[in-house]
Design a protein around this motif. Structure first.
Motif, short mmCIF file in Angstrom:
data_model
loop_
_atom_site.label_atom_id
_atom_site.label_comp_id
_atom_site.label_asym_id
_atom_site.label_seq_id
_atom_site.Cartn_x
_atom_site.Cartn_y
_atom_site.Cartn_z
N TYR A 156 -6.37 0.76 -9.46
CA TYR A 156 -6.83 -0.62 -9.65
C TYR A 156 -6.02 -1.57 -8.77
N PHE A 157 -4.69 -1.43 -8.77
CA PHE A 157 -3.85 -2.30 -7.94
C PHE A 157 -4.18 -2.12 -6.47
N LYS A 158 -4.39 -0.87 -6.06
CA LYS A 158 -4.72 -0.61 -4.66
C LYS A 158 -6.07 -1.25 -4.31
N ILE A 196 0.84 -1.20 0.00
CA ILE A 196 0.00 0.00 0.00
C ILE A 196 0.87 1.25 0.00
N LEU A 197 1.96 1.23 0.76
CA LEU A 197 2.86 2.39 0.78
C LEU A 197 3.44 2.65 -0.60
N LEU A 198 3.86 1.59 -1.28
CA LEU A 198 4.40 1.74 -2.63
C LEU A 198 3.35 2.26 -3.61
N ILE A 199 2.15 1.71 -3.52
CA ILE A 199 1.08 2.15 -4.41
C ILE A 199 0.73 3.62 -4.13
N ASP A 200 0.66 3.98 -2.85
CA ASP A 200 0.35 5.38 -2.52
C ASP A 200 1.42 6.33 -3.05
N LYS A 201 2.68 5.93 -2.97
CA LYS A 201 3.76 6.75 -3.53
C LYS A 201 3.61 6.87 -5.04
N SER A 202 3.25 5.77 -5.68
CA SER A 202 3.04 5.77 -7.13
C SER A 202 1.88 6.68 -7.52
N ILE A 203 0.80 6.62 -6.75
CA ILE A 203 -0.36 7.49 -7.02
C ILE A 203 0.04 8.96 -6.85
N ALA A 204 0.85 9.24 -5.83
CA ALA A 204 1.29 10.62 -5.61
C ALA A 204 2.13 11.12 -6.80
N LEU A 205 2.95 10.24 -7.35
CA LEU A 205 3.80 10.62 -8.49
C LEU A 205 3.02 10.66 -9.80
N TYR A 206 2.09 9.73 -9.96
CA TYR A 206 1.34 9.59 -11.22
C TYR A 206 -0.16 9.50 -10.93
#
Length: 103
Positions: free
Chosen positions: A22-24, A4-14
């Motif tokens: 979707y992944f989250k 979740i931390l990685l996905i949240d960082k990815s969402i923040a960037l993109y």
């Protein structure tokens, strides 16, 4: 979790990349955090309305919640975008059976 931390960082960037939402949603679904699943999938669909997998996953979620009409609706939408979408086909056939439409 780390995922979740990685996905949240990815969402923040993109923030305009629907597949991160979707992944989250998939992670939340697997974690049984159901209240978070549908809003994430709706965001993903809003960003990328032509991605059949997002609608098929929403259909799977609706099937899990025993909302068979909406499961069928989202499966049909997924199949309109990609007639060979395996999850969409599975959700559609299961929803039809649950609705008593075995033909």
């Amino acid at each position: 979790t780390n995922a979740i931390l990685l996905i949240d960082k990815s969402i923040a960037l993109y923030p305009d990349a629907g597949f991160y939402y979707y992944f989250k949603a998939c992670i939340k679904l697997a974690s049984e955090k159901y209240s978070e699943v549908e809003p994430l999938l709706m965001t993903a669909i809003g960003i990328d309305p032509e991605e059949a997998d997002f609608r098929a996953k929403l259909g799977q979620f609706k099937l899990l919640k025993k909302d068979f009409e909406m499961a069928l609706h989202y499966a049909d939408e997924a199949l309109a975008l990609d007639p060979e979408n395996i999850l969409g086909l599975n959700i559609r056939s299961t929803a039809l059976m649950k609705l008593g439409r075995k033909e």
